[in-house]
Motif scaffolding. Structure first.
Motif, PDB file in Angstrom:
ATOM      1  N   ASN A 120      -5.013   4.255  -6.315  1.00  0.00           N
ATOM      2  CA  ASN A 120      -5.649   5.466  -6.970  1.00  0.00           C
ATOM      3  C   ASN A 120      -4.543   7.434  -6.447  1.00  0.00           C
ATOM      4  O   ASN A 120      -4.694   7.937  -7.097  1.00  0.00           O
ATOM      5  N   TYR A 121      -4.102   6.414  -4.940  1.00  0.00           N
ATOM      6  CA  TYR A 121      -3.396   7.320  -4.776  1.00  0.00           C
ATOM      7  C   TYR A 121      -1.604   7.441  -5.720  1.00  0.00           C
ATOM      8  O   TYR A 121      -0.440   8.147  -6.162  1.00  0.00           O
ATOM      9  N   TYR A 159      -1.460   6.539  -8.114  1.00  0.00           N
ATOM     10  CA  TYR A 159      -1.777   7.162  -9.898  1.00  0.00           C
ATOM     11  C   TYR A 159      -1.678   9.304  -9.692  1.00  0.00           C
ATOM     12  O   TYR A 159      -1.593   9.474 -10.376  1.00  0.00           O
ATOM     13  N   THR A 187       2.270   5.915   0.232  1.00  0.00           N
ATOM     14  CA  THR A 187       1.639   4.735  -0.111  1.00  0.00           C
ATOM     15  C   THR A 187       1.843   3.446  -0.052  1.00  0.00           C
ATOM     16  O   THR A 187       1.311   2.467   0.546  1.00  0.00           O
ATOM     17  N   MET A 231     -10.383   3.816   0.670  1.00  0.00           N
ATOM     18  CA  MET A 231     -10.313   3.809  -0.724  1.00  0.00           C
ATOM     19  C   MET A 231      -9.110   3.365  -1.352  1.00  0.00           C
ATOM     20  O   MET A 231      -7.928   3.397   0.036  1.00  0.00           O
ATOM     21  N   ASN A 232      -8.712   3.003  -2.683  1.00  0.00           N
ATOM     22  CA  ASN A 232      -7.585   1.716  -3.093  1.00  0.00           C
ATOM     23  C   ASN A 232      -6.659   2.563  -3.134  1.00  0.00           C
ATOM     24  O   ASN A 232      -6.706   4.029  -3.827  1.00  0.00           O
ATOM     25  N   PRO A 233      -5.361   2.456  -2.694  1.00  0.00           N
ATOM     26  CA  PRO A 233      -4.312   2.657  -3.012  1.00  0.00           C
ATOM     27  C   PRO A 233      -3.735   2.570  -4.064  1.00  0.00           C
ATOM     28  O   PRO A 233      -2.885   3.769  -4.441  1.00  0.00           O
TER      29      PRO A 233
END
Length: 99
Positions: free
Chosen positions: A5-6, A8, A47, A1-3
């Motif tokens: 996104n965390y 956001y 993150t 998962m793309n960091p």
């Protein structure tokens, strides 16, 4: 998962918490929103710690959780005192506790 996104998710959680602090009048809900804001900051710290490959953000998140636990203890003691004297947990009644 793309960091990203965390990040956001952390921004969204912080915004929800800040909105709750500004809008709500119940002291318990205000403290829950402050805790939500602290958890959003912890998510951002962890993150960035993962992005940079060190443990500094995770250590800061741990100390933030310790401070949050102490804040809950003091905050709930104040809310219980306010409720016992005024029979209400409204933030507007907190100014009436002055001696």
């Amino acid at each position: 998962m793309n960091p990203v996104n965390y990040l956001y998710l952390a921004a969204l959680l912080f915004t929800i918490g800040a909105t709750g602090v500004l809008i709500r009048r119940n002291a318990i809900v205000v403290f829950m929103c402050v805790e939500l804001m602290l958890n959003a900051c912890n998510l951002a710290f962890v993150t960035f710690s993962r992005l940079h490959g060190n443990l500094d953000g995770q250590v800061i998140a741990f100390f933030t959780m310790v401070v949050a636990a102490a804040e809950v203890v003091v905050g709930l003691a104040i809310i219980v005192s306010l409720f016992r004297t005024r029979h209400s947990a409204s933030v507007d009644d907190a100014s009436l506790m002055k001696l």
